[in-house]
Design a protein around this motif. Structure first.
Motif, PDB file in Angstrom:
ATOM      1  N   ASP A  96       6.284   0.197   4.787  1.00 26.29           N
ATOM      2  CA  ASP A  96       5.755  -0.176   6.106  1.00 26.29           C
ATOM      3  C   ASP A  96       4.799   0.872   6.667  1.00 26.29           C
ATOM      4  N   ASP A  97       4.962   2.114   6.251  1.00 26.89           N
ATOM      5  CA  ASP A  97       4.145   3.198   6.780  1.00 26.89           C
ATOM      6  C   ASP A  97       2.881   3.466   5.972  1.00 26.89           C
ATOM      7  N   VAL A  98       2.755   2.866   4.809  1.00 24.67           N
ATOM      8  CA  VAL A  98       1.604   3.138   3.954  1.00 24.67           C
ATOM      9  C   VAL A  98       0.520   2.105   4.262  1.00 24.67           C
ATOM     10  N   PHE A  99      -0.275   2.417   5.266  1.00 22.51           N
ATOM     11  CA  PHE A  99      -1.270   1.493   5.797  1.00 22.51           C
ATOM     12  C   PHE A  99      -2.535   1.421   4.960  1.00 22.51           C
ATOM     13  N   PHE A 100      -2.686   2.308   4.004  1.00 19.54           N
ATOM     14  CA  PHE A 100      -3.946   2.382   3.286  1.00 19.54           C
ATOM     15  C   PHE A 100      -3.957   1.648   1.946  1.00 19.54           C
ATOM     16  N   MET A 101      -2.907   0.905   1.653  1.00 13.54           N
ATOM     17  CA  MET A 101      -2.921   0.113   0.425  1.00 13.54           C
ATOM     18  C   MET A 101      -3.951  -1.008   0.592  1.00 13.54           C
ATOM     19  N   PRO A 102      -4.737  -1.281  -0.440  1.00 19.23           N
ATOM     20  CA  PRO A 102      -5.757  -2.329  -0.306  1.00 19.23           C
ATOM     21  C   PRO A 102      -5.123  -3.710  -0.155  1.00 19.23           C
ATOM     22  N   PRO A 103      -5.845  -4.657   0.414  1.00 21.59           N
ATOM     23  CA  PRO A 103      -5.295  -6.005   0.621  1.00 21.59           C
ATOM     24  C   PRO A 103      -4.842  -6.684  -0.670  1.00 21.59           C
ATOM     25  N   GLU A 155     -21.426   9.499   0.946  1.00 25.77           N
ATOM     26  CA  GLU A 155     -22.418   8.827   0.105  1.00 25.77           C
ATOM     27  C   GLU A 155     -21.760   7.892  -0.914  1.00 25.77           C
ATOM     28  N   HIS A 156     -20.428   7.888  -0.951  1.00 24.06           N
ATOM     29  CA  HIS A 156     -19.674   7.106  -1.928  1.00 24.06           C
ATOM     30  C   HIS A 156     -18.822   6.009  -1.281  1.00 24.06           C
ATOM     31  N   ILE A 157     -19.159   5.636  -0.052  1.00 24.71           N
ATOM     32  CA  ILE A 157     -18.417   4.579   0.648  1.00 24.71           C
ATOM     33  C   ILE A 157     -18.669   3.242  -0.048  1.00 24.71           C
ATOM     34  N   VAL A 158     -17.577   2.503  -0.275  1.00 23.65           N
ATOM     35  CA  VAL A 158     -17.658   1.192  -0.923  1.00 23.65           C
ATOM     36  C   VAL A 158     -16.745   0.203  -0.206  1.00 23.65           C
ATOM     37  N   THR A 159     -17.030  -1.076  -0.386  1.00 27.00           N
ATOM     38  CA  THR A 159     -16.183  -2.106   0.224  1.00 27.00           C
ATOM     39  C   THR A 159     -15.416  -2.914  -0.827  1.00 27.00           C
ATOM     40  N   TRP A 160     -15.759  -2.773  -2.109  1.00 27.23           N
ATOM     41  CA  TRP A 160     -15.104  -3.587  -3.126  1.00 27.23           C
ATOM     42  C   TRP A 160     -13.586  -3.411  -3.212  1.00 27.23           C
ATOM     43  N   PRO A 161     -12.991  -2.279  -2.834  1.00 29.00           N
ATOM     44  CA  PRO A 161     -11.523  -2.212  -2.890  1.00 29.00           C
ATOM     45  C   PRO A 161     -10.837  -3.193  -1.940  1.00 29.00           C
ATOM     46  N   LEU A 162     -11.566  -3.730  -0.974  1.00 30.24           N
ATOM     47  CA  LEU A 162     -10.981  -4.650  -0.003  1.00 30.24           C
ATOM     48  C   LEU A 162     -11.024  -6.097  -0.465  1.00 30.24           C
ATOM     49  N   ASN A 163     -11.669  -6.352  -1.592  1.00 32.17           N
ATOM     50  CA  ASN A 163     -11.786  -7.723  -2.103  1.00 32.17           C
ATOM     51  C   ASN A 163     -10.435  -8.286  -2.535  1.00 32.17           C
ATOM     52  N   GLU A 164     -10.262  -9.565  -2.279  1.00 30.19           N
ATOM     53  CA  GLU A 164      -9.086 -10.318  -2.735  1.00 30.19           C
ATOM     54  C   GLU A 164      -9.599 -11.604  -3.380  1.00 30.19           C
ATOM     55  N   LEU A 165      -8.938 -12.048  -4.421  1.00 28.81           N
ATOM     56  CA  LEU A 165      -9.345 -13.293  -5.061  1.00 28.81           C
ATOM     57  C   LEU A 165      -8.484 -14.459  -4.621  1.00 28.81           C
ATOM     58  N   ASP A 166      -7.196 -14.218  -4.491  1.00 24.39           N
ATOM     59  CA  ASP A 166      -6.290 -15.308  -4.115  1.00 24.39           C
ATOM     60  C   ASP A 166      -5.131 -14.791  -3.301  1.00 24.39           C
TER      61      ASP A 166
END
Length: 166
Positions: A96-103, A155-166
């Motif tokens: 519950d406390d680990v808020f940084f796990m990707p979706p 300079e290495h910011i990315v958004t792909w870790p937030l992607n979900e397929l299903d």
């Protein structure tokens, strides 16, 4: 007979069941930071255990130096929290406390009632190939933290870790 992840809560699982839920994507090994207008520059990359409502979690493509970037597995899994003190050992007690796990994280998905993702190794004969093919792992997308200067992290910011397929 339904699989254990459909009949047990995360807290009811055995250690072996718990460990098998890790999809092995290695997104949790990516460096992240919290972006806020109120964050002082000297505090921007410090570790934290919480996030405020006005803050945003930002992912980078920078991974821990212990990560094998082909297998997406830690090369020192049993010693990782000693070698990298900021490495968090996810457990049933601190989920519950680990808020940084990707979706897309299976632990997070199960906790949120979303179920197992279709590309998970447990649904694919124990193989990670479906996950890699779907682009849900860090394979081929990262640089190691010992190859990047801290002041260059933005300079290495990315958004792909937030992607979900299903």
């Amino acid at each position: 007979m339904p699989p254990f992840w459909e009949t047990k809560s995360l807290t009811e699982m055995t250690r072996q069941e718990w460990e098998s839920l890790c999809d092995g994507c290695a997104k949790c090994c990516l460096h992240k930071f919290i972006e806020s207008e109120d964050t002082a520059e000297e505090d921007e990359f410090k570790p934290t255990d919480y996030i405020h409502e006005d803050e945003q979690l930002v992912y980078t493509n920078i991974a821990c130096y212990l990560l094998n970037d082909k297998t997406c597995a830690c090369t020192q899994y049993e010693k990782r929290t000693t070698l990298v003190p900021d490495c968090v050992k996810l457990t049933q007690d601190n989920l519950d406390d680990v808020f940084f796990m990707p979706p897309s994280c299976t632990y997070r998905r199960l906790q949120e009632g979303k179920g197992m993702p279709s590309w998970h190794p447990l649904l694919n004969k124990g193989k990670k190939s479906a996950m890699h093919k779907a682009g849900m792992s860090v394979r081929g997308k990262i640089v190691k933290d010992n190859d990047v200067y801290l002041e260059d992290y933005d300079e290495h910011i990315v958004t792909w870790p937030l992607n979900e397929l299903d």
